[in-house]
Enzyme design. Structure first.
Site, PDB file in Angstrom:
ATOM      1  N   HIS A  46      -0.390 -23.672 -11.646  1.00 26.37           N
ATOM      2  CA  HIS A  46      -1.446 -23.420 -10.654  1.00 26.37           C
ATOM      3  C   HIS A  46      -2.237 -24.698 -10.372  1.00 26.37           C
ATOM      4  O   HIS A  46      -2.356 -25.577 -11.213  1.00 26.37           O
ATOM      5  CB  HIS A  46      -2.350 -22.238 -11.050  1.00 26.37           C
ATOM      6  CG  HIS A  46      -3.324 -22.472 -12.149  1.00 26.37           C
ATOM      7  ND1 HIS A  46      -3.846 -21.443 -12.917  1.00 26.37           N
ATOM      8  CD2 HIS A  46      -3.917 -23.603 -12.625  1.00 26.37           C
ATOM      9  CE1 HIS A  46      -4.708 -21.936 -13.786  1.00 26.37           C
ATOM     10  NE2 HIS A  46      -4.769 -23.241 -13.640  1.00 26.37           N
TER      11      HIS A  46
ATOM     12  N   GLU B 281      -2.410 -19.288  -7.949  1.00 36.04           N
ATOM     13  CA  GLU B 281      -1.498 -18.876  -9.004  1.00 36.04           C
ATOM     14  C   GLU B 281      -0.072 -18.735  -8.459  1.00 36.04           C
ATOM     15  O   GLU B 281       0.131 -18.729  -7.245  1.00 36.04           O
ATOM     16  CB  GLU B 281      -1.972 -17.530  -9.574  1.00 36.04           C
ATOM     17  CG  GLU B 281      -3.394 -17.540 -10.138  1.00 36.04           C
ATOM     18  CD  GLU B 281      -3.486 -18.186 -11.513  1.00 36.04           C
ATOM     19  OE1 GLU B 281      -2.679 -19.085 -11.843  1.00 36.04           O
ATOM     20  OE2 GLU B 281      -4.390 -17.801 -12.283  1.00 36.04           O
TER      21      GLU B 281
ATOM     22  N   ASN C  94       1.117 -22.795 -15.879  1.00 32.08           N
ATOM     23  CA  ASN C  94       1.983 -22.031 -14.974  1.00 32.08           C
ATOM     24  C   ASN C  94       2.132 -22.714 -13.615  1.00 32.08           C
ATOM     25  O   ASN C  94       2.649 -22.124 -12.680  1.00 32.08           O
ATOM     26  CB  ASN C  94       1.436 -20.614 -14.791  1.00 32.08           C
ATOM     27  CG  ASN C  94       0.022 -20.616 -14.207  1.00 32.08           C
ATOM     28  OD1 ASN C  94      -0.523 -21.668 -13.894  1.00 32.08           O
ATOM     29  ND2 ASN C  94      -0.564 -19.445 -14.075  1.00 32.08           N
TER      30      ASN C  94
ATOM     31  N   ASP D 250     -13.113 -24.222  -7.464  1.00 31.88           N
ATOM     32  CA  ASP D 250     -13.082 -22.795  -7.769  1.00 31.88           C
ATOM     33  C   ASP D 250     -14.258 -22.367  -8.634  1.00 31.88           C
ATOM     34  O   ASP D 250     -15.005 -23.195  -9.148  1.00 31.88           O
ATOM     35  CB  ASP D 250     -11.751 -22.420  -8.446  1.00 31.88           C
ATOM     36  CG  ASP D 250     -11.291 -23.455  -9.484  1.00 31.88           C
ATOM     37  OD1 ASP D 250     -12.132 -24.226  -9.956  1.00 31.88           O
ATOM     38  OD2 ASP D 250     -10.094 -23.491  -9.798  1.00 31.88           O
TER      39      ASP D 250
HETATM   40  C1  F6R Z   1     -10.223 -25.913 -12.625  1.00 35.88           C
HETATM   41  C2  F6R Z   1      -8.940 -25.644 -12.002  1.00 35.88           C
HETATM   42  C3  F6R Z   1      -7.712 -25.389 -12.797  1.00 35.88           C
HETATM   43  C4  F6R Z   1      -7.528 -26.365 -13.955  1.00 35.88           C
HETATM   44  C5  F6R Z   1      -6.272 -26.039 -14.758  1.00 35.88           C
HETATM   45  C6  F6R Z   1      -6.117 -26.937 -15.960  1.00 35.88           C
HETATM   46  O1  F6R Z   1     -11.212 -26.148 -11.646  1.00 35.88           O
HETATM   47  O2  F6R Z   1      -8.902 -25.616 -10.828  1.00 35.88           O
HETATM   48  O3  F6R Z   1      -6.605 -25.436 -11.947  1.00 35.88           O
HETATM   49  O4  F6R Z   1      -7.452 -27.662 -13.445  1.00 35.88           O
HETATM   50  O5  F6R Z   1      -6.318 -24.714 -15.190  1.00 35.88           O
HETATM   51  O6  F6R Z   1      -7.128 -26.649 -16.877  1.00 35.88           O
HETATM   52  P1  F6R Z   1      -7.363 -27.589 -18.149  1.00 35.88           P
HETATM   53  O7  F6R Z   1      -7.818 -28.891 -17.631  1.00 35.88           O
HETATM   54  O8  F6R Z   1      -8.452 -26.901 -18.936  1.00 35.88           O
HETATM   55  O9  F6R Z   1      -6.058 -27.669 -18.857  1.00 35.88           O
END
Ligand code: F6R
Length: 257
Positions: free
Chosen positions: A147, A152, A145, A74
């Site tokens: 995701h 989401e 959450n 992403d």
């Molecule tokens: C990032 C992504 C997100 C993160 C998730 C966890 O490329 O796709 O899904 O993996 O938000 O983020 P952290 O590792 O910062 O807790």
């Protein structure tokens, strides 16, 4: 038939990351020995940082990434590549600037694309994955959450690379690095759940107590769009690599592997 992902409990984020880095190193070098390429799906955020440190270490010890192609999950929409919070910047700072991957083999959704060209850009991204032969191993983190990528709550399982609006939990979690929620981009480009589920293997990393509840939910039978990580139960080769804190609430009936 849905299948609960296997999970592996590690004492620390570092030990989990070393194990995954070794698996990736094996994949890359065995493919190189056969004259083939390896295709990795990569994540950003705080979770994979120790993995990238370890991959850089393996490179310094001789692992070549010349035969590797990568696809990032992403990117925020509206950020220049050089913005300190862009995922382009993150990936170059933590990994790409320190290994010998050919720049032409790096695919990260482009957050600067104009609205009228976004659909085409998402399609080009999907086509590039197909041209590369599909993703061998997709690395994921997980949002509080549930995701995965920026799929989401409410995301559908068929969706491919697309533009999405960030959820309020995601914006709150990013607020500090952007100096306030008002500066967090409202939209992002993300691989879809369908894109992720097409990877031949998926490894989800989760570290720290703030992920304990959602890790337990993702490993509990019952697929729901409200927790997109539960869609991983539709894949037959998914492993969760969690540290002690992120694994603290796991109630799954199956023991860790
Ligand atoms: C990032 C992504 C997100 C993160 C998730 C966890 O490329 O796709 O899904 O993996 O938000 O983020 P952290 O590792 O910062 O807790």
């Amino acid at each position: 038939m849905p299948k609960i992902p296997s999970y592996h409990l590690f004492p620390t984020a570092e030990t989990a990351s070393k194990t995954l880095a070794a698996e990736i190193g094996e994949l890359v070098s065995s493919r190189a020995a056969a004259g083939q390429s390896a295709v990795l799906g990569l994540a950003t955020g705080s979770t994979p940082i120790p993995l990238y440190e370890e991959l850089v270490c393996l490179h310094r010890k001789g692992l070549s990434f010349a035969n590797v192609t990568t696809f990032n999950l992403d990117e925020y929409l509206g950020l220049e590549r050089k913005h300190k919070e862009s995922y382009w910047h993150f990936m170059h700072t933590h990994l790409f600037d320190h290994i010998n991957i050919p720049p032409g083999n790096i695919y990260i959704p482009d957050g600067t694309i104009a609205d009228e060209n976004l659909q085409g850009h998402c399609l080009d991204f999907e086509n590039a994955i197909v041209r590369a032969g599909g993703i061998d191993l997709q690395v994921l983190g997980i949002g509080r959450n549930g995701h995965i990528g920026f799929n989401e709550p409410g995301a559908s399982p068929e969706v491919r690379t697309h533009v999405t609006s960030l959820n309020k939990v995601t914006i709150a979690d990013a607020a500090e690095s952007f100096d306030g929620p008002q500066n967090v981009p409202a939209r992002a480009i993300t691989m879809g759940v369908g894109t992720i589920l097409d990877a031949r293997r998926v490894v989800l990393l989760a570290f720290g107590g703030s992920k304990a509840g959602i890790v337990n939910r993702a490993l509990t039978p019952g697929i729901t769009s409200e927790v997109p990580a539960t869609y991983l139960q539709l894949h037959d080769n998914v492993s969760f690599f969690v540290d002690t804190d992120a694994g603290a609430a796991i109630e799954a009936s199956s023991p860790p592997e």
